[in-house]
Design a protein around this motif. Structure first.
Motif, PDB file in Angstrom:
ATOM      1  N   HIS A 204       1.005  -1.065   0.022  1.00 14.20           N
ATOM      2  CA  HIS A 204      -0.062   0.014  -0.218  1.00 14.20           C
ATOM      3  C   HIS A 204       0.934   1.189  -0.005  1.00 14.20           C
ATOM      4  O   HIS A 204       0.569   2.109  -0.749  1.00 14.20           O
ATOM      5  CB  HIS A 204      -0.914   0.001   1.235  1.00 14.20           C
TER       6      HIS A 204
ATOM      7  N   LYS B 197       2.669   2.030  -3.320  1.00 13.53           N
ATOM      8  CA  LYS B 197       1.616   2.332  -4.208  1.00 13.53           C
ATOM      9  C   LYS B 197       1.612   1.428  -5.172  1.00 13.53           C
ATOM     10  O   LYS B 197       1.471   1.676  -6.398  1.00 13.53           O
ATOM     11  CB  LYS B 197       2.077   3.489  -4.802  1.00 13.53           C
TER      12      LYS B 197
ATOM     13  N   ASP C 237      -0.484  -1.458  -7.316  1.00 15.61           N
ATOM     14  CA  ASP C 237      -1.961  -1.417  -7.390  1.00 15.61           C
ATOM     15  C   ASP C 237      -2.697  -2.754  -6.842  1.00 15.61           C
ATOM     16  O   ASP C 237      -1.921  -3.676  -6.489  1.00 15.61           O
ATOM     17  CB  ASP C 237      -2.376  -1.577  -9.050  1.00 15.61           C
ATOM     18  N   GLU C 238      -3.909  -2.921  -6.642  1.00 11.39           N
ATOM     19  CA  GLU C 238      -4.845  -3.695  -5.835  1.00 11.39           C
ATOM     20  C   GLU C 238      -4.668  -5.016  -6.312  1.00 11.39           C
ATOM     21  O   GLU C 238      -4.419  -6.023  -5.561  1.00 11.39           O
ATOM     22  CB  GLU C 238      -6.266  -3.244  -5.687  1.00 11.39           C
TER      23      GLU C 238
ATOM     24  N   SER D  27      -2.178  -6.521  -8.270  1.00  8.07           N
ATOM     25  CA  SER D  27      -0.673  -6.856  -7.669  1.00  8.07           C
ATOM     26  C   SER D  27      -0.596  -7.086  -6.411  1.00  8.07           C
ATOM     27  O   SER D  27       0.134  -8.228  -5.768  1.00  8.07           O
ATOM     28  CB  SER D  27       0.121  -5.764  -8.257  1.00  8.07           C
ATOM     29  N   ARG D  28      -1.223  -6.211  -5.462  1.00  2.00           N
ATOM     30  CA  ARG D  28      -1.132  -6.420  -3.786  1.00  2.00           C
ATOM     31  C   ARG D  28      -1.584  -8.003  -3.700  1.00  2.00           C
ATOM     32  O   ARG D  28      -1.178  -8.447  -2.969  1.00  2.00           O
ATOM     33  CB  ARG D  28      -1.701  -5.454  -3.301  1.00  2.00           C
TER      34      ARG D  28
END
Lengths: 150, 237
Positions: free
Chosen positions: B127, B130, B132-133, B135-136
């Motif tokens: 997070h 930065k 992206d969701e 990839s997170r």
């Protein structure tokens, strides 16, 4: 997620909204019964009291979560990301409370026989909302900055 | 004042481009007048991709060393260059951004956020970096699988055992695939079984390959895994 980690809860939201509502409602009633000079003083009072209130709330969030803040810093959290997590909910609920309070105050003032017409009252409502929103933002920023430095 | 000595292999040749960490004349002291001196004049380098252990008595400044590598503490004087970045010249937010992208930290004291779940704790560094969701989600799933706690993802960390929390710390440190992994006494608070799990992770290729690992420890099993061991000789008065 970050806000939850910083222990910003529904209670925090309610506290901010309640303080903003009370200040805005009272000020809005009073604004309708005073002249321009009185209105300026009242808006200054709104700004001052709300800024102090939100500053204390944001400083308290940092104080309660100082260990969490330090832990978050160790894994890459910037001051901006942490401040945003505090600023956004306090600001949103501060503005919401101000808007609600100004609305209630406007209605109450008109019921009590306030002399202004709809346009005047609307202008006063906007002035109260803008002032209290700016105060909320300034307070949160100041509180966060002071806590961050310490 | 602590002194640092090389116990096993000698320092690698002085080729700047090969180093992930370089300390140049680092002095570190505490107190208003700097009366408690920890390191007087420390100069050494860590090769990229190497596994280095730091041993020494409790209170000899090992954690301070880890914190300085991570930019969490600044030296009193001298220069610390990590992956070509001079940490002593960076402001706090630049250091935070650097940590988010380049440093995995497994601290001695648990720093997990008790209000969040295992998944959320591991996701936090991504997070801040930065990512992206989508990839997170991929990265968190993979690292939880790798350290063997995929099944605990939705649990609050407050409900975990000490060993499980350490695994979460590992996952959090590795989730962004950092080129440098810093660990402060990673097996200290663990029972023998969990220590073996941690050691197994340190032995694993996908944990160590291409990564610079710096670990403080009292555990001989950890120093046996290290390519090089440094010793802090004196306890700080």
């Amino acid at each position: 997620m970050l806000a939850r980690g910083l222990k910003i809860t529904k209670t925090t939201h309610m506290l901010v909204a309640a303080v903003a509502t009370a200040v805005a409602a009272n000020a809005m009633v009073a604004v309708q019964f005073t002249g321009l000079a009185g209105q300026v003083v009242l808006l200054a009072l709104i700004f001052g009291s709300l800024a102090i209130g939100t500053s204390a709330i944001s400083a308290d969030i940092y104080a309660r979560s100082s260990l969490t803040v330090s832990n978050l810093r160790s894994i890459g959290a910037s001051s901006r990301s942490i401040s945003s997590a505090v600023l956004v909910p306090v600001l949103v609920f501060g503005i919401a409370g101000s808007a609600f309070g100004a609305g209630v105050g406007a209605g109450l003032g008109m019921t009590l026989g306030g002399p202004g017409g709809p346009v005047t009252v609307l202008t006063e409502v906007l002035a109260v909302i803008l002032t209290s929103s700016a105060a909320s933002a300034a307070g949160v920023f100041a509180g966060g900055r002071a806590a961050w430095r310490s | 004042m602590a002194q640092l000595g090389v116990l096993q292999k000698p320092a690698e040749p002085a080729n700047q481009s090969k180093y992930s960490v370089e300390l140049k004349h680092v002095k570190k002291s505490y107190g208003t007048n700097g009366e408690t001196e920890i390191y007087a004049d420390l100069t050494f380098q860590l090769l990229k991709g190497t596994f280095v252990a730091l041993v020494g008595p409790i209170g000899s400044g090992k954690t301070t060393m880890v914190n300085m590598f991570a930019g969490l503490e600044r030296p009193t004087s001298g220069t610390i260059i990590v992956l070509g970045q001079d940490l002593t010249r960076m402001d706090e937010d630049s250091l935070a951004a650097f940590r988010a992208s380049a440093i995995g930290l497994v601290p001695q004291v648990q720093t997990l956020i008790p209000e969040l779940t295992v998944y959320e704790n591991v996701e936090l560094p991504l997070h801040f970096a930065k990512v992206d969701e989508r990839s997170r989600r991929d990265k968190v799933d993979k690292v939880l699988e790798r350290v063997g706690i995929r099944g605990e993802a939705d649990k609050g960390v407050a409900k975990l055992s000490v060993g499980e929390k350490q695994m979460v710390s590992f996952a959090r440190a590795l989730v962004n695939d950092p080129p440098i992994l810093l660990m402060d006494e990673p097996t200290e608070a663990l029972d023998p079984l969990m220590s073996e799990v941690v050691l197994g992770l340190l032995r694993g290729d996908n944990m160590t390959e291409g990564r610079t690992i710096f670990v403080t420890t009292h555990d001989k099993r950890v120093t046996d895994l290290a390519r090089r061991t440094l010793r802090v000789n004196k306890k700080i008065p």
